[in-house]
Design an enzyme around this catalytic site. Structure first.
Site, mmCIF file in Angstrom:
data_model
loop_
_atom_site.group_PDB
_atom_site.id
_atom_site.type_symbol
_atom_site.label_atom_id
_atom_site.label_comp_id
_atom_site.label_asym_id
_atom_site.label_seq_id
_atom_site.Cartn_x
_atom_site.Cartn_y
_atom_site.Cartn_z
ATOM 1 N N GLY A 15 -16.632 4.568 22.579
ATOM 2 C CA GLY A 15 -15.555 4.317 23.522
ATOM 3 C C GLY A 15 -14.724 3.135 23.074
ATOM 4 O O GLY A 15 -14.478 2.921 21.888
ATOM 5 N N THR A 27 -22.123 1.668 28.405
ATOM 6 C CA THR A 27 -21.696 2.980 28.872
ATOM 7 C C THR A 27 -21.813 4.008 27.753
ATOM 8 O O THR A 27 -21.732 3.665 26.579
ATOM 9 C CB THR A 27 -20.235 2.961 29.379
ATOM 10 O OG1 THR A 27 -19.375 2.533 28.325
ATOM 11 C CG2 THR A 27 -20.076 2.059 30.591
ATOM 12 N N GLU A 79 -16.830 7.481 31.464
ATOM 13 C CA GLU A 79 -17.816 6.544 30.946
ATOM 14 C C GLU A 79 -18.986 6.467 31.912
ATOM 15 O O GLU A 79 -18.815 6.066 33.059
ATOM 16 C CB GLU A 79 -17.202 5.161 30.789
ATOM 17 C CG GLU A 79 -15.990 5.123 29.883
ATOM 18 C CD GLU A 79 -15.372 3.751 29.849
ATOM 19 O OE1 GLU A 79 -15.983 2.834 29.269
ATOM 20 O OE2 GLU A 79 -14.275 3.599 30.412
ATOM 21 N N HIS A 84 -30.820 2.580 33.227
ATOM 22 C CA HIS A 84 -32.072 2.513 32.471
ATOM 23 C C HIS A 84 -31.816 1.647 31.249
ATOM 24 O O HIS A 84 -30.712 1.661 30.702
ATOM 25 C CB HIS A 84 -32.519 3.916 32.035
ATOM 26 C CG HIS A 84 -33.764 3.930 31.225
ATOM 27 N ND1 HIS A 84 -35.002 3.770 31.784
ATOM 28 C CD2 HIS A 84 -33.960 4.080 29.886
ATOM 29 C CE1 HIS A 84 -35.922 3.820 30.817
ATOM 30 N NE2 HIS A 84 -35.309 4.004 29.662
ATOM 31 N N TYR A 91 -25.331 7.295 20.193
ATOM 32 C CA TYR A 91 -24.137 8.016 19.759
ATOM 33 C C TYR A 91 -24.555 9.303 19.063
ATOM 34 O O TYR A 91 -25.522 9.326 18.308
ATOM 35 C CB TYR A 91 -23.312 7.168 18.779
ATOM 36 C CG TYR A 91 -22.752 5.912 19.399
ATOM 37 C CD1 TYR A 91 -21.795 5.978 20.413
ATOM 38 C CD2 TYR A 91 -23.179 4.663 18.978
ATOM 39 C CE1 TYR A 91 -21.278 4.828 20.990
ATOM 40 C CE2 TYR A 91 -22.662 3.503 19.544
ATOM 41 C CZ TYR A 91 -21.716 3.597 20.550
ATOM 42 O OH TYR A 91 -21.213 2.465 21.108
#
Length: 169
Positions: A15, A27, A79, A84, A91
């Site tokens: 991102g 995120t 996003e 956790h 990715y």
């Protein structure tokens, strides 16, 4: 929003690089192909729901859908902050989510600290809302255990009964 719950999945892509670094709230970002296929009635804003990375466990999550007004993005994004602590980045993994409910609309904030406080409030609200029986049951939905995880798919609950091969329902 008639499209809730909304089920979707896609590969985790890089991102804007702000979640972990600037906000301290990592995120997982969906690719444009998933963002572009959102139903029209899924408006921009903050949502709560369930998320699963690859074939792993299902965790609570919050998701921002939109242009992140504080940062004045020109590109719409999705996003997810999975509630956790993960040991490493994921990715390229497949992220499967179900959006269960809506928390609030997007808005800008006067400071980064105010934005972080709002996100933390969103996380706390998500934790509470996802304990409700009608939301908790979606954690065990067969969407998260389907054998079609390897293919990026997005589908709403209204389509799930007629597209069982595509989205795992």
């Amino acid at each position: 929003m008639k499209s809730l719950p909304y089920f979707c999945r896609g590969e985790v892509v890089r991102g804007f690089g702000r979640g972990s670094k600037e906000l301290g709230i990592p995120t997982a970002n969906f690719p444009d192909s998933v963002v572009d296929n959102l139903p029209a009635d899924i408006s921009t804003g903050i949502y709560y729901g369930w998320a699963c990375i690859g074939n792993g466990d299902v965790y609570k999550m919050v998701m921002s859908i939109g242009w992140n007004p504080y940062y004045k993005n020109t590109k719409k994004s999705m996003e997810a902050h999975v509630i956790h602590k993960f040991k490493e980045d994921f990715y390229g993994e497949i992220l499967s989510v179900v959006l269960v409910g809506y928390i609030r609309s997007e808005k800008s904030f006067p400071s980064l600290e105010d934005l972080i406080a709002a996100i933390n409030n969103d996380i706390e609200e998500a934790k509470v809302m996802l304990e409700l029986p009608e939301h908790r049951k979606l954690k065990d939905d067969n969407f998260f255990t389907s054998t079609t995880k390897s293919s990026p798919v997005s589908s709403s609950s209204t389509a799930s009964t007629s597209q069982s091969i595509i989205n795992g329902h």
